[in-house]
Design a protein around this motif. Structure first.
Motif, PDB file in Angstrom:
ATOM      1  N   GLU A  85      40.065  41.216  26.396  1.00 50.86           N
ATOM      2  CA  GLU A  85      40.538  39.985  27.029  1.00 50.86           C
ATOM      3  C   GLU A  85      41.034  40.256  28.446  1.00 50.86           C
ATOM      4  OE1 GLU A  85      41.456  41.093  24.051  1.00 50.86           O
ATOM      5  OE2 GLU A  85      40.355  39.677  22.776  1.00 50.86           O
ATOM      6  N   GLN A  86      41.780  41.336  28.617  1.00 50.45           N
ATOM      7  CA  GLN A  86      42.265  41.692  29.954  1.00 50.45           C
ATOM      8  C   GLN A  86      41.112  42.067  30.876  1.00 50.45           C
ATOM      9  OE1 GLN A  86      44.980  44.756  28.634  1.00 50.45           O
ATOM     10  NE2 GLN A  86      46.773  43.446  28.957  1.00 50.45           N
ATOM     11  N   LEU A  87      40.117  42.752  30.320  1.00 50.33           N
ATOM     12  CA  LEU A  87      38.933  43.101  31.115  1.00 50.33           C
ATOM     13  C   LEU A  87      38.228  41.841  31.592  1.00 50.33           C
ATOM     14  CD1 LEU A  87      36.801  45.114  32.184  1.00 50.33           C
ATOM     15  CD2 LEU A  87      35.716  44.994  29.927  1.00 50.33           C
ATOM     16  N   ASN A  88      38.094  40.857  30.723  1.00 42.19           N
ATOM     17  CA  ASN A  88      37.419  39.616  31.104  1.00 42.19           C
ATOM     18  C   ASN A  88      38.169  38.897  32.220  1.00 42.19           C
ATOM     19  OD1 ASN A  88      35.404  40.022  29.206  1.00 42.19           O
ATOM     20  ND2 ASN A  88      36.390  38.786  27.630  1.00 42.19           N
ATOM     21  N   ARG A  89      39.506  38.881  32.134  1.00 43.49           N
ATOM     22  CA  ARG A  89      40.286  38.228  33.182  1.00 43.49           C
ATOM     23  C   ARG A  89      40.135  38.961  34.512  1.00 43.49           C
ATOM     24  NH1 ARG A  89      44.052  37.258  28.869  1.00 43.49           N
ATOM     25  NH2 ARG A  89      45.207  39.174  29.359  1.00 43.49           N
ATOM     26  N   ALA A  90      40.167  40.297  34.461  1.00 45.07           N
ATOM     27  CA  ALA A  90      40.005  41.080  35.685  1.00 45.07           C
ATOM     28  C   ALA A  90      38.618  40.883  36.280  1.00 45.07           C
ATOM     29  CB  ALA A  90      40.257  42.560  35.399  1.00 45.07           C
ATOM     30  N   ALA A  91      37.605  40.869  35.425  1.00 47.82           N
ATOM     31  CA  ALA A  91      36.231  40.686  35.906  1.00 47.82           C
ATOM     32  C   ALA A  91      36.058  39.322  36.560  1.00 47.82           C
ATOM     33  CB  ALA A  91      35.249  40.851  34.756  1.00 47.82           C
ATOM     34  N   ALA A  92      36.663  38.284  35.979  1.00 51.13           N
ATOM     35  CA  ALA A  92      36.562  36.949  36.563  1.00 51.13           C
ATOM     36  C   ALA A  92      37.242  36.899  37.920  1.00 51.13           C
ATOM     37  CB  ALA A  92      37.175  35.917  35.611  1.00 51.13           C
ATOM     38  N   ALA A  93      38.414  37.520  38.027  1.00 51.47           N
ATOM     39  CA  ALA A  93      39.126  37.535  39.299  1.00 51.47           C
ATOM     40  C   ALA A  93      38.322  38.285  40.361  1.00 51.47           C
ATOM     41  CB  ALA A  93      40.500  38.176  39.117  1.00 51.47           C
ATOM     42  N   PHE A  94      37.751  39.406  39.986  1.00 51.65           N
ATOM     43  CA  PHE A  94      36.974  40.216  40.924  1.00 51.65           C
ATOM     44  C   PHE A  94      35.709  39.474  41.349  1.00 51.65           C
ATOM     45  CE2 PHE A  94      33.992  43.794  41.810  1.00 51.65           C
ATOM     46  CZ  PHE A  94      34.692  44.370  42.855  1.00 51.65           C
ATOM     47  N   ARG A  95      35.050  38.843  40.401  1.00 52.91           N
ATOM     48  CA  ARG A  95      33.815  38.114  40.692  1.00 52.91           C
ATOM     49  C   ARG A  95      34.073  36.933  41.629  1.00 52.91           C
ATOM     50  NH1 ARG A  95      33.023  36.487  35.888  1.00 52.91           N
ATOM     51  NH2 ARG A  95      32.164  38.481  35.227  1.00 52.91           N
ATOM     52  N   ASN A  96      35.183  36.274  41.440  1.00 57.98           N
ATOM     53  CA  ASN A  96      35.476  35.084  42.224  1.00 57.98           C
ATOM     54  C   ASN A  96      35.915  35.392  43.651  1.00 57.98           C
ATOM     55  OD1 ASN A  96      34.891  33.398  40.071  1.00 57.98           O
ATOM     56  ND2 ASN A  96      37.010  33.320  39.347  1.00 57.98           N
ATOM     57  N   ASP A  97      36.432  36.596  43.887  1.00 60.90           N
ATOM     58  CA  ASP A  97      36.923  36.913  45.236  1.00 60.90           C
ATOM     59  C   ASP A  97      36.879  38.421  45.462  1.00 60.90           C
ATOM     60  OD1 ASP A  97      38.029  36.828  47.733  1.00 60.90           O
ATOM     61  OD2 ASP A  97      39.915  35.880  47.130  1.00 60.90           O
ATOM     62  N   ARG A  98      35.666  38.962  45.546  1.00 63.11           N
ATOM     63  CA  ARG A  98      35.512  40.405  45.745  1.00 63.11           C
ATOM     64  C   ARG A  98      36.171  40.861  47.041  1.00 63.11           C
ATOM     65  NH1 ARG A  98      31.095  42.869  42.716  1.00 63.11           N
ATOM     66  NH2 ARG A  98      30.899  44.407  44.375  1.00 63.11           N
ATOM     67  N   ALA A  99      36.112  40.022  48.068  1.00 63.48           N
ATOM     68  CA  ALA A  99      36.674  40.411  49.363  1.00 63.48           C
ATOM     69  C   ALA A  99      38.169  40.633  49.276  1.00 63.48           C
ATOM     70  CB  ALA A  99      36.366  39.339  50.405  1.00 63.48           C
ATOM     71  N   ARG A 100      38.840  39.931  48.377  1.00 60.03           N
ATOM     72  CA  ARG A 100      40.281  40.100  48.226  1.00 60.03           C
ATOM     73  C   ARG A 100      40.616  41.505  47.750  1.00 60.03           C
ATOM     74  NH1 ARG A 100      44.459  36.060  45.084  1.00 60.03           N
ATOM     75  NH2 ARG A 100      46.329  37.327  45.408  1.00 60.03           N
ATOM     76  N   TYR A 101      39.798  42.046  46.882  1.00 61.41           N
ATOM     77  CA  TYR A 101      40.074  43.362  46.302  1.00 61.41           C
ATOM     78  C   TYR A 101      39.473  44.503  47.111  1.00 61.41           C
ATOM     79  CZ  TYR A 101      41.529  40.572  42.345  1.00 61.41           C
ATOM     80  OH  TYR A 101      42.174  39.656  41.559  1.00 61.41           O
ATOM     81  N   LEU A 102      38.390  44.248  47.814  1.00 60.32           N
ATOM     82  CA  LEU A 102      37.700  45.325  48.497  1.00 60.32           C
ATOM     83  C   LEU A 102      37.943  45.335  49.998  1.00 60.32           C
ATOM     84  CD1 LEU A 102      34.262  45.258  46.639  1.00 60.32           C
ATOM     85  CD2 LEU A 102      36.179  46.824  46.278  1.00 60.32           C
ATOM     86  N   GLY A 103      37.946  44.160  50.617  1.00 53.24           N
ATOM     87  CA  GLY A 103      38.026  44.144  52.068  1.00 53.24           C
ATOM     88  C   GLY A 103      36.740  44.696  52.659  1.00 53.24           C
ATOM     89  N   ARG A 104      36.639  44.631  53.962  1.00 54.07           N
ATOM     90  CA  ARG A 104      35.401  45.065  54.611  1.00 54.07           C
ATOM     91  C   ARG A 104      35.178  46.562  54.450  1.00 54.07           C
ATOM     92  NH1 ARG A 104      34.700  42.901  60.532  1.00 54.07           N
ATOM     93  NH2 ARG A 104      34.796  40.987  59.285  1.00 54.07           N
ATOM     94  N   GLY A 105      36.243  47.362  54.608  1.00 51.34           N
ATOM     95  CA  GLY A 105      36.084  48.813  54.535  1.00 51.34           C
ATOM     96  C   GLY A 105      35.696  49.296  53.155  1.00 51.34           C
ATOM     97  N   ALA A 106      36.404  48.823  52.132  1.00 50.47           N
ATOM     98  CA  ALA A 106      36.115  49.267  50.769  1.00 50.47           C
ATOM     99  C   ALA A 106      34.761  48.766  50.298  1.00 50.47           C
ATOM    100  CB  ALA A 106      37.215  48.799  49.821  1.00 50.47           C
ATOM    101  N   ALA A 107      34.355  47.566  50.729  1.00 54.10           N
ATOM    102  CA  ALA A 107      33.050  47.041  50.339  1.00 54.10           C
ATOM    103  C   ALA A 107      31.934  47.931  50.870  1.00 54.10           C
ATOM    104  CB  ALA A 107      32.893  45.612  50.844  1.00 54.10           C
ATOM    105  N   ALA A 108      32.083  48.399  52.100  1.00 51.88           N
ATOM    106  CA  ALA A 108      31.077  49.288  52.683  1.00 51.88           C
ATOM    107  C   ALA A 108      31.033  50.613  51.935  1.00 51.88           C
ATOM    108  CB  ALA A 108      31.377  49.516  54.158  1.00 51.88           C
ATOM    109  N   VAL A 109      32.196  51.116  51.565  1.00 50.45           N
ATOM    110  CA  VAL A 109      32.265  52.370  50.811  1.00 50.45           C
ATOM    111  C   VAL A 109      31.585  52.208  49.464  1.00 50.45           C
ATOM    112  CG1 VAL A 109      33.817  53.975  49.642  1.00 50.45           C
ATOM    113  CG2 VAL A 109      34.360  53.165  51.945  1.00 50.45           C
TER     114      VAL A 109
END
Length: 254
Positions: free
Chosen positions: A216-240
């Motif tokens: 259940e916690q994994l599903n919530r985290a996955a939904a949050a990440f899917r909905n706003d990847r830029a919030r968690y990664l930013g430009r630098g981490a996304a490139a990495v």
């Protein structure tokens, strides 16, 4: 900057996701948890990450195919027996400076570089990242004094409390409190440090933090990440992340 990621857990509560792969490689929206964490660390300016491994360590090592990943220098340390959340640190070479230590089963948008900077400014021996959690009480709460007289009514209150987020910054001096190859957990280590007069400071995460311990916690985290990847990664981490995921895909496809 250097970080240590504790990635030796079995992940029993996360089954069936962990029946065939170790918990740190469970994907969030198609990307392994551990790879997201490493991309965040690299994007924050970290250059060296030590991975403490245990359960299915060979699969985690194989996902990187070497000691270099997307500009990060990696080294791997094996726990022959589970050593808790602090014990594995005694297997590593001594810290040379303030070092980030974190669990591999979480998703957060915490700025790790800012956490290190705040820790250094505080001059504490350790800083613990904290997440504010809430519980909604479905009933009215009544308080009594020692004479059983009602002193307060609160209708369906929302309670808040701070929880350990599994992210720490430690000074090298704390490693003297560890015994090699003896199981030890971070709360116990920090309690010993406080007993010796060391300052342990808390840092409240203002953004998102998700524990990934159950499906259940994994599903919530996955939904949050899917909905706003830029919030968690930013430009630098996304490139990495884009530069570093090929190794996992290659291993997984085999």
């Amino acid at each position: 900057m250097r970080a240590v990621v504790l990635a030796g857990g079995v992940g029993r509560r996360l089954r069936p996701h962990t029946l065939t792969i170790p918990k740190p490689l469970v994907p969030i929206d198609g990307t392994p948890i551990l790879h997201i964490i490493l991309a965040q660390l690299r994007g924050a300016g970290f250059t060296h990450v030590s991975l403490s491994l245990g359960h299915r360590a060979h699969m985690i090592e194989a996902s990187f195919t070497g000691n270099q990943w997307a500009g990060l220098e990696l080294d791997f340390f094996l726990e022959e027996e589970p050593l808790g959340t602090a014990g594995p640190l005694a297997l590593l070479p001594p810290f040379e400076d303030s070092t980030l230590v974190m669990n591999a089963d979480l998703l957060t948008d915490l700025d790790f570089a800012e956490l290190i900077a705040r820790h250094k400014k505080s001059q504490a021996a350790a800083t613990v990242a904290l997440s504010r959690q809430y519980i909604d009480i479905a009933h009215g709460v009544v308080e009594l004094d020692d004479d059983r007289e009602v002193t307060d009514f609160r209708e369906k209150p929302r309670l808040s409390f701070l929880v350990n987020a599994g992210i720490y910054v430690l000074e090298p001096s704390l490693l003297r409190l560890l015994t090699p190859r003896v199981r030890d957990d971070m709360p116990a280590l920090l309690d010993r440090a406080r007993t010796e007069g060391e300052r342990v400071e808390g840092h409240v995460i203002e953004g998102d933090w998700h524990d990934i311990g159950t499906p259940e916690q994994l599903n919530r985290a996955a939904a949050a990440f899917r909905n706003d990847r830029a919030r968690y990664l930013g430009r630098g981490a996304a490139a990495v992340l884009g530069a570093g995921t090929g190794a996992f895909q290659e291993v997984g496809s085999g």
